[in-house]
Design a protein around this motif. Structure first.
Motif, PDB file in Angstrom:
ATOM      1  N   GLU A  89      58.971   8.102 -24.890  1.00 18.06           N
ATOM      2  CA  GLU A  89      60.160   8.358 -25.713  1.00 18.06           C
ATOM      3  C   GLU A  89      60.768   9.712 -25.383  1.00 18.06           C
ATOM      4  OE1 GLU A  89      61.379   8.549 -30.467  1.00 18.06           O
ATOM      5  OE2 GLU A  89      59.327   8.066 -29.823  1.00 18.06           O
ATOM      6  N   GLU A  90      59.946  10.724 -25.206  1.00 25.26           N
ATOM      7  CA  GLU A  90      60.478  12.045 -24.852  1.00 25.26           C
ATOM      8  C   GLU A  90      61.109  12.039 -23.465  1.00 25.26           C
ATOM      9  OE1 GLU A  90      57.269  14.765 -27.382  1.00 25.26           O
ATOM     10  OE2 GLU A  90      56.994  14.408 -25.235  1.00 25.26           O
ATOM     11  N   VAL A  91      60.541  11.274 -22.533  1.00 24.73           N
ATOM     12  CA  VAL A  91      61.125  11.185 -21.193  1.00 24.73           C
ATOM     13  C   VAL A  91      62.487  10.514 -21.243  1.00 24.73           C
ATOM     14  CG1 VAL A  91      60.837  10.166 -18.906  1.00 24.73           C
ATOM     15  CG2 VAL A  91      58.906  11.249 -20.033  1.00 24.73           C
ATOM     16  N   LEU A  92      62.614   9.431 -22.036  1.00 24.69           N
ATOM     17  CA  LEU A  92      63.907   8.745 -22.147  1.00 24.69           C
ATOM     18  C   LEU A  92      64.959   9.641 -22.784  1.00 24.69           C
ATOM     19  CD1 LEU A  92      62.723   5.173 -23.237  1.00 24.69           C
ATOM     20  CD2 LEU A  92      63.529   5.904 -20.996  1.00 24.69           C
ATOM     21  N   ASN A  93      64.577  10.426 -23.774  1.00 27.03           N
ATOM     22  CA  ASN A  93      65.533  11.352 -24.396  1.00 27.03           C
ATOM     23  C   ASN A  93      66.004  12.401 -23.398  1.00 27.03           C
ATOM     24  OD1 ASN A  93      65.287  10.005 -26.831  1.00 27.03           O
ATOM     25  ND2 ASN A  93      63.668  11.359 -27.587  1.00 27.03           N
ATOM     26  N   SER A  94      65.087  12.925 -22.577  1.00 23.00           N
ATOM     27  CA  SER A  94      65.483  13.910 -21.580  1.00 23.00           C
ATOM     28  C   SER A  94      66.365  13.284 -20.501  1.00 23.00           C
ATOM     29  CB  SER A  94      64.249  14.543 -20.945  1.00 23.00           C
ATOM     30  OG  SER A  94      63.468  13.561 -20.293  1.00 23.00           O
ATOM     31  N   MET A  95      66.113  12.016 -20.148  1.00 23.06           N
ATOM     32  CA  MET A  95      66.938  11.342 -19.159  1.00 23.06           C
ATOM     33  C   MET A  95      68.346  11.087 -19.689  1.00 23.06           C
ATOM     34  SD  MET A  95      65.222  11.059 -16.399  1.00 23.06           S
ATOM     35  CE  MET A  95      66.232   9.877 -15.526  1.00 23.06           C
ATOM     36  N   SER A  96      68.448  10.749 -20.969  1.00 22.43           N
ATOM     37  CA  SER A  96      69.786  10.560 -21.555  1.00 22.43           C
ATOM     38  C   SER A  96      70.551  11.872 -21.598  1.00 22.43           C
ATOM     39  CB  SER A  96      69.650   9.980 -22.954  1.00 22.43           C
ATOM     40  OG  SER A  96      68.913  10.865 -23.792  1.00 22.43           O
ATOM     41  N   ALA A  97      69.870  12.970 -21.856  1.00 18.99           N
ATOM     42  CA  ALA A  97      70.536  14.277 -21.816  1.00 18.99           C
ATOM     43  C   ALA A  97      70.954  14.626 -20.392  1.00 18.99           C
ATOM     44  CB  ALA A  97      69.601  15.341 -22.381  1.00 18.99           C
ATOM     45  N   PHE A  98      70.169  14.185 -19.422  1.00 22.21           N
ATOM     46  CA  PHE A  98      70.512  14.433 -18.023  1.00 22.21           C
ATOM     47  C   PHE A  98      71.765  13.658 -17.616  1.00 22.21           C
ATOM     48  CE2 PHE A  98      70.124  13.132 -13.551  1.00 22.21           C
ATOM     49  CZ  PHE A  98      70.083  14.365 -12.936  1.00 22.21           C
ATOM     50  N   LYS A  99      71.929  12.444 -18.133  1.00 18.99           N
ATOM     51  CA  LYS A  99      73.101  11.640 -17.773  1.00 18.99           C
ATOM     52  C   LYS A  99      74.378  12.179 -18.400  1.00 18.99           C
ATOM     53  CE  LYS A  99      70.512   7.354 -17.111  1.00 18.99           C
ATOM     54  NZ  LYS A  99      70.308   5.968 -17.579  1.00 18.99           N
ATOM     55  N   ARG A 100      74.279  12.971 -19.454  1.00 20.11           N
ATOM     56  CA  ARG A 100      75.466  13.520 -20.098  1.00 20.11           C
ATOM     57  C   ARG A 100      76.043  14.712 -19.356  1.00 20.11           C
ATOM     58  NH1 ARG A 100      72.488  12.353 -24.906  1.00 20.11           N
ATOM     59  NH2 ARG A 100      71.787  14.530 -25.021  1.00 20.11           N
TER      60      ARG A 100
END
Length: 446
Positions: free
Chosen positions: A413-424
């Motif tokens: 879950e923490e990895v997915l949140n960081s990846m979504s922040a990366f896509k922004r």
């Protein structure tokens, strides 16, 4: 008498002023009756509930039998070496024991007498102290300079002693239960399977643990004879570690040797810069008594790695350097720093490698790992050796870094949140340094 002795003892810190205490006062105080002991079932029950919960308590007859056996047997067997424990009274009244612990040093002998007095005073005050202490632990107490550190160490020995006694009780209960089941001789119902004698053993030949050990040792001997790739563990940091860290180092060395032995393609392991009288080696020899024998499949030497292999082929693995290890070099001789630096965070391995003019490298952990909050990037010796073994065999960092503990990494879950922040970001195809991000290895939770 006890309060006056305590006041004198407080004025005598630090321990190098041991001459202020008179031997007559020490002898009188050392013979004072001990008020707190574990001889009574009530006291034993209280201590058991305090440290291990109410479920670990036993009936009074079982407690009395276990206490009698525990008091009669003060020698514990570890491998083939007997560790004998002594009470402060035995140490104080026996000059040969004093010389064995202190090595004939008069100053240390005075300090040891003060420690015997300190032990009795702590026990009179109700502190947690063991009933007896081994020679090695007495030497460890001599090296400690603060009373706070000695009280913590004595409490650790006290809990260890209680845990050992409880393990003896559980072992005795399991033995009695097993014998009771054997006496019942319950006839099992016929389920259609063939029943063999001797405890329903199968018809296949049993492979004993000693046979597996001999096979693993054969692989190590073959790696030594065929001049396989060497890997060194530098044990020259003994003076930079605390007694607890030295004990942790001894455990890590045992795990490192074990994981190298069971691997299908082991290294030719060398322990270099070894001080054979150090506490870490002494503790390791308690688990592996044959460690220093020439027939043992591990190279333990006081020489430096510079005296064994050419300097040009050495690569020192240190997490403090800037050079990243991209690929595994099968022609290099890698050095692992044998140090546990929980209290001392200085880059000692980096300084030593620079001082000797050696090549350095570190694992690409940041490029393959998603580290969690507060996760330490320092790995133990056995974890580093497992990674090196897998890199030598496969050359794949994604596979080799599976030995990094999961508790140090982010969850999915923490990895997915960081990846979504990366896509922004404005340009999601570049990281902060302007390069295409590498495929990071994510450990999925079970």
């Amino acid at each position: 008498m006890l309060s006056s002795g305590l006041r004198i003892l407080q004025r005598c810190y630090p321990l190098h002023s041991a001459s202020k205490l008179s031997s007559s006062l020490l002898s009188r105080l050392s013979k004072c009756p001990v008020q707190l002991s574990l001889n009574s079932p009530l006291e034993r029950s209280r201590v058991t509930k305090r440290f291990f919960g109410s479920t670990a308590t036993q009936s009074e007859p079982a407690q009395n039998a276990a206490e009698t056996q525990f008091e009669e047997d003060v020698e514990e067997q570890k491998g083939t070496i007997k560790v004998i424990s002594y009470t402060p009274t035995e140490i104080y009244e026996n000059n040969s024991l004093l010389q064995e612990i202190t090595g004939g040093d008069q100053d240390k002998e005075k300090t040891l007498r003060i420690l015997c007095l300190e032990y009795d005073i702590l026990r009179q005050e109700g502190c947690d102290v063991p009933t007896s202490i081994s020679v090695e632990n007495w030497q460890t107490l001599l090296d400690m300079q603060s009373i706070h550190g000695r009280k913590k160490f004595l409490r650790f020995l006290f809990i260890k002693e209680i845990r050992k006694s409880l393990e003896k009780d559980k072992k005795q209960q399991r033995r009695e239960k097993r014998l009771a089941l054997q006496e019942e001789n319950v006839v099992e119902e016929d389920d259609g399977h063939i029943k063999y004698g001797l405890g329903n053993n199968a018809l296949f030949h049993r492979i004993y643990e000693s046979t597996i050990t001999e096979y693993d040792n054969y692989r190590l001997i073959r790696a030594m004879e065929l001049q396989e790739q060497k890997i060194f563990i530098d044990c020259g940091f003994d003076s930079s570690m605390s007694p607890a860290e030295k004990g942790n180092l001894a455990n890590q060395l045992q795990f490192a040797f074990a994981c190298n032995r069971v691997h299908s393609e082991p290294f030719d392991l060398h322990l270099c810069n070894v001080q054979k009288d150090s506490s870490a080696i002494r503790k390791m020899m308690r688990a592996i008594p044959m460690l220093l024998d020439t027939s043992f499949p591990c190279n333990v030497t006081e020489k430096s790695y510079l005296d064994i292999v050419p300097k040009e082929s050495i690569v020192y693995l240190t997490p403090h350097c800037r050079e990243v290890m991209r690929d595994f070099d099968h022609d290099a001789n890698y050095i692992i720093g044998g140090i546990v630096d929980k209290s001392n965070q200085e880059p000692l391995t980096l300084a030593k490698a620079k001082r000797e003019g050696l090549r350095m490298a570190k694992f690409p952990l940041d490029e393959y790992m998603h580290w969690g909050a507060g996760g330490s990037k320092f790995l133990t010796l056995d974890q580093v050796l497992k990674i090196m073994l897998d890199m030598r065999k496969t050359g794949d960092w994604n596979y080799a870094l599976r030995h990094v503990p999961r508790r140090k990494l982010k969850t999915n879950e923490e990895v997915l949140n960081s990846m979504s922040a990366f896509k922004r970001r404005k340009n999601p195809f570049e990281n902060w340094e302007g390069r295409a991000p590498r495929n990071r290895f994510v450990l999925h939770e079970e």
